[in-house]
Design an enzyme around this catalytic site. Structure first.
Site, mmCIF file in Angstrom:
data_model
loop_
_atom_site.group_PDB
_atom_site.id
_atom_site.type_symbol
_atom_site.label_atom_id
_atom_site.label_comp_id
_atom_site.label_asym_id
_atom_site.label_seq_id
_atom_site.Cartn_x
_atom_site.Cartn_y
_atom_site.Cartn_z
ATOM 1 C CB CYS A 115 -9.027 -1.586 -4.575
ATOM 2 S SG CYS A 115 -8.791 -2.202 -6.496
ATOM 3 C CG HIS A 137 -4.530 -0.914 -3.807
ATOM 4 N ND1 HIS A 137 -5.062 -1.563 -2.995
ATOM 5 C CD2 HIS A 137 -4.746 -1.230 -5.038
ATOM 6 C CE1 HIS A 137 -5.815 -2.530 -3.922
ATOM 7 N NE2 HIS A 137 -5.687 -2.348 -5.205
ATOM 8 C CD GLU A 145 -4.380 -0.873 0.211
ATOM 9 O OE1 GLU A 145 -4.747 -1.955 -0.256
ATOM 10 O OE2 GLU A 145 -4.539 0.184 0.054
#
Length: 248
Positions: free
Chosen positions: A100, A190, A192
């Site tokens: 990002c 993302h 994560e």
């Protein structure tokens, strides 16, 4: 003769997760550590916004560059310092993964153009499509031609740097994965972010922008875990382990 200590993985923290998320899931570095199955004993976290600065790139086994609520186009001092650090890291082919803000910062640092996306925010669990270059990429080719990822971004890489290869896109954004060299790549999505994180993030975003045209309730219904995009993070971490083993 004693072995030299293993170099740590650097996490360059470029922002703070919103309070409701931090209270449950920790901050951005903790999300990468958890979703990437990263050994906490081999990580150094540098909080750039707090004024911390990393050592030169050769001190690390690799680097992860997190997301942020800041914008690359603000050209904040810490962000410009990080862009310089990325350029130095590229000179030694340091393994790097940006997500990002980290994705946009890497592209900007290496000569690309970053600004607000003309069509506005891309948010939720959305489909990513591999491009032909992605299907041949050493790391990314392990993914299927279409997979889901979790996204939240207003800015985007409008023009990738000339050194970059575009590996994947979404219907909203043509530059979802960029490869900059043998060891450096970045994702607009993302890897994560789990479904649990997104389920707190979307209502929080809805509260921040009540006049926004996004139907956050509908987005919330579609949220899911994204094990394939997470797998890209896991593969990056695993590749670091292999490089460490070879160095040892």
């Amino acid at each position: 003769m004693s072995q030299s200590p293993l170099k740590p993985l650097l996490i360059l923290q470029t922002g703070q997760a919103p309070d409701p998320i931090r209270a449950v899931h920790g901050n951005f570095p903790q999300m990468f550590i958890r979703q990437g199955n990263i050994d906490t004993q081999q990580v150094v976290i540098i909080d750039l916004q707090a004024g911390e600065r990393p050592l030169p790139p050769q001190h690390y086994a690799g680097a992860v560059i997190t997301g942020s609520r800041s914008m690359v186009t603000e050209h904040l001092d810490w962000s410009e310092d990080a862009a310089d650090w990325i350029r130095q890291a590229m000179l030694i082919d340091l393994p790097m993964l940006g997500a990002c803000y980290g994705h946009q910062l890497m592209a900007y640092a290496l000569g690309g153009t970053v600004d607000y996306h003309p069509q506005g925010i891309e948010v939720g669990t959305e489909e990513i499509e591999l491009l032909p270059a992605g299907e041949k990429d050493a790391l990314v080719s392990s993914l299927p031609s279409r997979f889901n990822a979790n996204l939240i971004h207003l800015q985007t890489v409008l023009t990738p740097p000339t050194c970059a290869t575009v590996l994947a896109r979404s219907s909203h954004d043509p530059h979802q994965i960029l490869r900059y060299g043998p060891n450096a790549f970045s994702t607009q999505f993302h890897p994560e972010f789990s479904a649990a994180i997104m389920k707190i993030y979307l209502p929080w975003l809805d509260q921040q922008a009540p006049d926004d045209s996004v139907d956050y309730a509908a987005k919330l219904q579609k949220v899911s875990d994204t094990p394939l995009s997470q797998g890209l993070l896991l593969a990056f971490v695993e590749s670091l382990g292999k490089q460490r083993a070879m160095a040892g």
